[in-house]
Design a protein around this motif. Structure first.
Motif, mmCIF file in Angstrom:
data_model
loop_
_atom_site.group_PDB
_atom_site.id
_atom_site.type_symbol
_atom_site.label_atom_id
_atom_site.label_comp_id
_atom_site.label_asym_id
_atom_site.label_seq_id
_atom_site.Cartn_x
_atom_site.Cartn_y
_atom_site.Cartn_z
ATOM 1 N N ASP A 1 0.760 -1.185 -0.130
ATOM 2 C CA ASP A 1 0.179 -0.117 -0.068
ATOM 3 C C ASP A 1 0.815 1.228 -0.053
ATOM 4 N N ARG A 2 1.985 1.450 0.625
ATOM 5 C CA ARG A 2 2.655 2.439 0.863
ATOM 6 C C ARG A 2 3.499 2.666 -0.360
ATOM 7 N N GLN A 3 3.960 1.718 -1.374
ATOM 8 C CA GLN A 3 4.645 1.898 -2.545
ATOM 9 C C GLN A 3 3.630 2.383 -3.564
ATOM 10 N N ARG A 4 2.342 1.698 -3.566
ATOM 11 C CA ARG A 4 1.258 2.329 -4.582
ATOM 12 C C ARG A 4 1.103 3.649 -4.127
ATOM 13 N N GLU A 5 0.850 4.211 -2.799
ATOM 14 C CA GLU A 5 0.539 5.546 -2.673
ATOM 15 C C GLU A 5 1.755 6.413 -3.126
ATOM 16 N N TYR A 6 2.930 6.117 -2.747
ATOM 17 C CA TYR A 6 4.108 6.776 -3.243
ATOM 18 C C TYR A 6 4.125 7.049 -4.538
ATOM 19 N N PHE A 7 3.793 6.118 -5.463
ATOM 20 C CA PHE A 7 3.986 6.250 -6.851
ATOM 21 C C PHE A 7 2.797 6.830 -7.427
ATOM 22 N N ARG A 8 1.512 6.636 -6.763
ATOM 23 C CA ARG A 8 0.371 7.398 -7.391
ATOM 24 C C ARG A 8 0.582 9.034 -7.155
ATOM 25 N N ARG A 9 1.112 9.482 -6.084
ATOM 26 C CA ARG A 9 1.404 10.786 -5.406
ATOM 27 C C ARG A 9 2.504 11.353 -6.588
ATOM 28 N N LYS A 10 3.803 10.479 -6.795
ATOM 29 C CA LYS A 10 4.703 10.880 -7.737
ATOM 30 C C LYS A 10 3.877 11.105 -9.159
ATOM 31 N N LEU B 1 7.832 -1.881 -18.745
ATOM 32 C CA LEU B 1 8.509 -3.042 -18.976
ATOM 33 C C LEU B 1 9.590 -3.013 -18.080
ATOM 34 N N SER B 2 10.337 -4.262 -17.532
ATOM 35 C CA SER B 2 11.339 -4.392 -16.753
ATOM 36 C C SER B 2 12.487 -3.993 -17.677
ATOM 37 N N LEU B 3 13.575 -3.602 -16.960
ATOM 38 C CA LEU B 3 14.911 -3.144 -17.471
ATOM 39 C C LEU B 3 15.177 -4.114 -18.684
ATOM 40 N N GLU B 4 15.254 -5.534 -18.402
ATOM 41 C CA GLU B 4 15.637 -6.709 -19.281
ATOM 42 C C GLU B 4 14.653 -6.491 -20.529
ATOM 43 N N ALA B 5 13.482 -6.727 -20.438
ATOM 44 C CA ALA B 5 12.411 -6.580 -21.325
ATOM 45 C C ALA B 5 12.621 -5.217 -22.306
ATOM 46 N N GLN B 6 12.925 -3.991 -21.742
ATOM 47 C CA GLN B 6 12.878 -3.199 -22.504
ATOM 48 C C GLN B 6 14.356 -2.989 -23.260
ATOM 49 N N GLU B 7 15.624 -3.532 -22.613
ATOM 50 C CA GLU B 7 16.646 -3.631 -23.608
ATOM 51 C C GLU B 7 16.357 -4.428 -24.724
ATOM 52 N N ALA B 8 15.658 -5.601 -24.344
ATOM 53 C CA ALA B 8 15.335 -6.777 -25.401
ATOM 54 C C ALA B 8 14.404 -5.994 -26.834
ATOM 55 N N HIS B 9 13.536 -5.176 -26.139
ATOM 56 C CA HIS B 9 12.631 -4.259 -27.221
ATOM 57 C C HIS B 9 13.295 -3.628 -27.952
ATOM 58 N N GLU B 10 14.361 -2.730 -27.350
ATOM 59 C CA GLU B 10 15.325 -1.747 -27.974
ATOM 60 C C GLU B 10 16.159 -2.450 -28.996
ATOM 61 N N ARG B 11 16.462 -3.667 -28.429
ATOM 62 C CA ARG B 11 17.474 -4.354 -29.640
ATOM 63 C C ARG B 11 16.685 -5.027 -30.773
ATOM 64 N N ARG B 12 15.477 -5.424 -30.760
ATOM 65 C CA ARG B 12 14.586 -5.864 -31.603
ATOM 66 C C ARG B 12 14.392 -4.580 -32.589
ATOM 67 N N GLU B 13 14.079 -3.559 -31.981
ATOM 68 C CA GLU B 13 13.754 -2.080 -32.651
ATOM 69 C C GLU B 13 14.815 -1.930 -33.430
ATOM 70 N N SER C 1 -2.201 -3.731 -11.388
ATOM 71 C CA SER C 1 -1.023 -4.436 -12.373
ATOM 72 C C SER C 1 -0.057 -3.297 -12.489
ATOM 73 N N TYR C 2 0.219 -2.231 -11.705
ATOM 74 C CA TYR C 2 1.155 -1.234 -11.662
ATOM 75 C C TYR C 2 2.592 -2.082 -11.268
ATOM 76 N N GLY C 3 3.582 -1.753 -11.986
ATOM 77 C CA GLY C 3 4.850 -2.475 -11.528
ATOM 78 C C GLY C 3 5.156 -3.579 -11.784
ATOM 79 N N GLU D 1 -4.028 4.247 -13.707
ATOM 80 C CA GLU D 1 -4.943 3.147 -13.718
ATOM 81 C C GLU D 1 -4.498 1.932 -13.525
ATOM 82 N N ARG D 2 -3.306 1.677 -13.721
ATOM 83 C CA ARG D 2 -2.684 0.466 -13.464
ATOM 84 C C ARG D 2 -2.518 0.357 -11.849
#
Length: 138
Positions: A20-29, A120-132, A96-98, A90-91
């Motif tokens: 709950d604290r993390q979700r609230e932190y990111f919601r406020r951010k 995307l996680s860092l690994e998934a983002q890097e894979a996505h950028e390599r494919r791109e 589903s956020y995070g 919304e996530r």
């Protein structure tokens, strides 16, 4: 549900992920980021309205039009960013956020703190950028 956060609270990897604290932190951010963008947009609109004057000198007019064009492109990028912020909010609401959209694994708290709209996680983002890059080079 209201969650109290200390002013200096920062999420860590040592606590349960997306509690709950993390979700609230990111919601406020995210809400703060969105408000900053909207405030800048309002200021830009005011500036564009105030500057809506004819410049007798062609160079001044061209310079003014270039500045306006750059400003409007920046605002368009920020409009798209607001859509991403709204999607992240919304996530948070649907739980589903995070979590990585590709792997379902948690995205690191450090990454989310740096880029709260990450999907995307860092690994998934890097894979996505390599494919791109592969497709772009062809």
């Amino acid at each position: 549900m209201t969650v109290d956060l200390e002013a200096d609270y920062r999420p860590t990897e040592d606590e349960p992920f997306m509690n709950d604290r993390q979700r609230e932190y990111f919601r406020r951010k995210l809400l703060s980021w969105k408000e900053d963008i909207l405030k800048e947009s309002r200021e830009t609109l005011l500036n564009l309205q105030e500057e809506n004057q004819n410049h007798p000198d062609f160079a001044d007019r061209a310079s003014s039009e270039t500045d306006r064009s750059i400003e409007l492109r920046a605002r368009d990028r920020q409009r798209k960013l607001i859509a991403k912020i709204d999607a992240a909010l919304e996530r948070i609401e649907d739980g589903s956020y995070g979590y990585c959209e590709e792997t379902g694994e948690p995205i690191s708290v450090k990454r989310l703190d740096a880029r709260p709209i990450a999907t995307l996680s860092l690994e998934a983002q890097e894979a996505h950028e390599r494919r791109e890059k592969v497709y772009r080079d062809d």
